[in-house]
Design an enzyme around this catalytic site. Structure first.
Site, PDB file in Angstrom:
ATOM      1  N   GLY A 208      19.318  65.945 -25.090  1.00  0.00           N
ATOM      2  CA  GLY A 208      19.581  64.688 -24.388  1.00  0.00           C
ATOM      3  C   GLY A 208      21.065  64.469 -24.179  1.00  0.00           C
ATOM      4  O   GLY A 208      21.856  65.397 -24.339  1.00  0.00           O
ATOM      5  N   ASN A 209      21.416  63.261 -23.816  1.00  0.00           N
ATOM      6  CA  ASN A 209      22.840  62.944 -23.649  1.00  0.00           C
ATOM      7  C   ASN A 209      23.084  61.510 -24.107  1.00  0.00           C
ATOM      8  O   ASN A 209      22.159  60.803 -24.479  1.00  0.00           O
ATOM      9  CB  ASN A 209      23.272  63.171 -22.195  1.00  0.00           C
ATOM     10  CG  ASN A 209      22.487  62.323 -21.231  1.00  0.00           C
ATOM     11  OD1 ASN A 209      22.592  61.103 -21.243  1.00  0.00           O
ATOM     12  ND2 ASN A 209      21.662  62.958 -20.408  1.00  0.00           N
ATOM     13  N   ARG A 210      24.343  61.119 -24.069  1.00  0.00           N
ATOM     14  CA  ARG A 210      24.724  59.840 -24.676  1.00  0.00           C
ATOM     15  C   ARG A 210      24.591  58.641 -23.737  1.00  0.00           C
ATOM     16  O   ARG A 210      24.989  57.540 -24.087  1.00  0.00           O
ATOM     17  CB  ARG A 210      26.191  59.899 -25.110  1.00  0.00           C
ATOM     18  CG  ARG A 210      26.470  60.846 -26.240  1.00  0.00           C
ATOM     19  CD  ARG A 210      27.972  60.849 -26.499  1.00  0.00           C
ATOM     20  NE  ARG A 210      28.342  61.865 -27.457  1.00  0.00           N
ATOM     21  CZ  ARG A 210      28.316  61.679 -28.769  1.00  0.00           C
ATOM     22  NH1 ARG A 210      27.950  60.515 -29.271  1.00  0.00           N
ATOM     23  NH2 ARG A 210      28.663  62.644 -29.590  1.00  0.00           N
ATOM     24  N   SER A 211      24.089  58.823 -22.541  1.00  0.00           N
ATOM     25  CA  SER A 211      24.049  57.697 -21.603  1.00  0.00           C
ATOM     26  C   SER A 211      23.140  56.579 -22.125  1.00  0.00           C
ATOM     27  O   SER A 211      21.999  56.819 -22.517  1.00  0.00           O
ATOM     28  CB  SER A 211      23.545  58.178 -20.241  1.00  0.00           C
ATOM     29  OG  SER A 211      23.488  57.086 -19.362  1.00  0.00           O
ATOM     30  N   ALA A 275      22.176  59.877 -16.187  1.00  0.00           N
ATOM     31  CA  ALA A 275      22.728  61.182 -16.561  1.00  0.00           C
ATOM     32  C   ALA A 275      21.549  62.148 -16.664  1.00  0.00           C
ATOM     33  O   ALA A 275      20.723  62.047 -17.584  1.00  0.00           O
ATOM     34  CB  ALA A 275      23.457  61.075 -17.885  1.00  0.00           C
TER      35      ALA A 275
END
Ligand SMILES: Cc1cc2nc3c(=O)[nH]c(=O)nc-3n(C[C@H](O)[C@H](O)[C@H](O)COP(=O)(O)O)c2cc1C
Length: 400
Positions: A208-211, A275
């Site tokens: 995943g990502n931090r968005s 994102a």
């Protein structure tokens, strides 16, 4: 030339004192301001202050100077009405057309733009009754500014703080200079994606990502405030649905693509703030991947995800559709942004610098919006709503 006539409605919130600063800015920049406080507002700041600072008489009731019929005249002659702070109570009254004092009568007689700057405790703001009232007011054409996040009365912090008077002043100036009587995105359908996709490895793990999704939600809220019908495609945000917005929940990049392609044919603008993972694991393990004693872990093989922004930019679902992308860069921000804009083929690209403590999850942002026509619009550090407003200004210009 006559000075623009502004009615400053002040209702009974602790932030009433901040309206003095707004009043000062309005009068010093050449506006004729008539302050109409509620009776509760006078518990916080007295009539003498409003009268001395505005140079105009101050009343709260319809029974003063009745020969001038102020309950009708003040609203009829105004070029702008701004209510700051707007209590939960005044939002409810205005949404339902109550008229039991001078301010509520003025709100019913005004045909000019009306701006509300709500301020209250987070619980009051998030209550469905308040959210419904905000949605109703926006439907009626009023501009309701999102409250800021920060210190509230006492020790509490959260959403519900009155935005800085300079911000409210800037919005008033913008509304007055454009003479907006109709929200400028009324009749438009916009699609906004928000959050970050998660690409599953097994039933418990994902890439995943931090968005956080906060920028996309700010875009959705401000578009709704400007009259648009909004479809918000939310990937793993955990945020409450914004009032008056259709929310579609998705998880992965492939699901996000499906949702965007489904909504885009009907959209005047698509803003891809989510994102989206560039890659996903090639295989999905149906059971949780276990570590095996003495063995190195299996490498994770990745495959490319679809490039949704490039796809919808290349095959516009409608002629004249405006497509906006976001680029989160850690270095060489502008140069990388320009290259990305050309590669993706969208109309606008919002480029911002990100890092572990920058942008992601924060309430604020700072960016440059690059246009395919060579324009560069810098947006200074401020609430994510500010950037959102600039994006919609640029989209509205392009929609014509
Ligand atoms: C100390 C104090 C602070 C208050 N602050 C707020 C506030 O920030 N927002 C709000 O909606 N109500 C606030 N209230 C409650 C309102 O004053 C109350 O709902 C009142 O009826 C509002 O009247 P009005 O909308 O006619 O001004 C506060 C009350 C007190 C006593």
């Amino acid at each position: 030339m006559d000075k623009p006539k502004v009615v400053l409605g002040v209702s009974g919130g602790i932030a009433a004192y901040k309206a003095c600063e707004l009043l000062r800015r309005l009068t010093e920049s050449g506006h004729d301001v008539r302050v109409v406080p509620t009776a509760s507002a006078l518990h916080f700041v007295g009539a003498a202050t409003w009268s001395a600072l505005s140079g105009n008489p101050v009343s709260t009731e319809v029974w003063d100077d009745v020969h001038e019929v102020p309950h009708v005249r003040i609203g009829q002659h105004a070029d702008l009405v701004v209510v700051a702070p707007a209590t939960a109570d005044i939002l409810a009254k205005a949404a339902h057309g109550l008229a039991d004092d001078l301010l509520t009568n003025t709100l019913l007689t005004a045909r000019c733009p009306v701006v509300f700057a709500p301020a209250m405790h987070t619980e009051m703001w998030e209550h469905p009754a308040t959210q419904e009232n905000v949605a109703t007011l926006r439907r009626h054409g009023a501009i309701v500014i999102e409250p800021a996040v920060g210190r509230l009365t006492g020790v509490d912090t959260g959403k519900g703080r009155l935005p800085d008077p300079t911000e409210i002043y800037a919005i008033c100036r913008r509304v007055l200079s454009r003479g907006i009587t109709e929200p400028d995105l009324k009749g438009r359908h916009v699609v906004v994606s928000a959050g970050g996709t998660r690409e599953p490895l097994d039933p418990v793990r994902f890439l995943g990502n931090r968005s956080s999704g906060k920028q996309g939600y700010a875009l959705a809220r401000t578009a709704a405030a400007r009259g648009a019908r909004v479809t918000l495609i939310a990937a793993n945000t955990g945020l409450p649905d914004p009032a008056g917005v259709d929310v579609v929940q998705v998880g992965t990049a492939v699901q996000l693509r499906e949702a965007v392609l489904k909504a885009a044919p009907d959209a005047d603008a698509v803003v891809m703030a989510a994102a989206v993972a560039d890659f996903r694991p090639q295989t999905y393990a149906a059971g949780k991947i276990k570590k095996k004693d003495g063995q190195d872990p299996e490498p994770i093989v990745l495959v490319r995800n679809p490039d949704i922004l490039a796809e919808i930019s290349a095959e516009r679902a409608r002629p004249g559709q405006v497509i906006v992308g976001f680029a989160a860069e850690t270095d060489d921000v502008l140069a990388n942004g320009r290259t990305k804009l050309e590669r993706k083929g969208c109309d606008l690209l919002v480029v911002n610098e990100v890092g572990e403590r920058k942008t992601f999850g924060s309430e604020e942002n700072e960016a440059v919006v690059l246009g395919a026509d060579g324009t560069e619009t810098p947006v200074s550090h401020g609430p994510k709503e500010h950037l959102a407003e600039t994006v919609w200004d640029l989209v509205a210009e392009r929609l014509g």
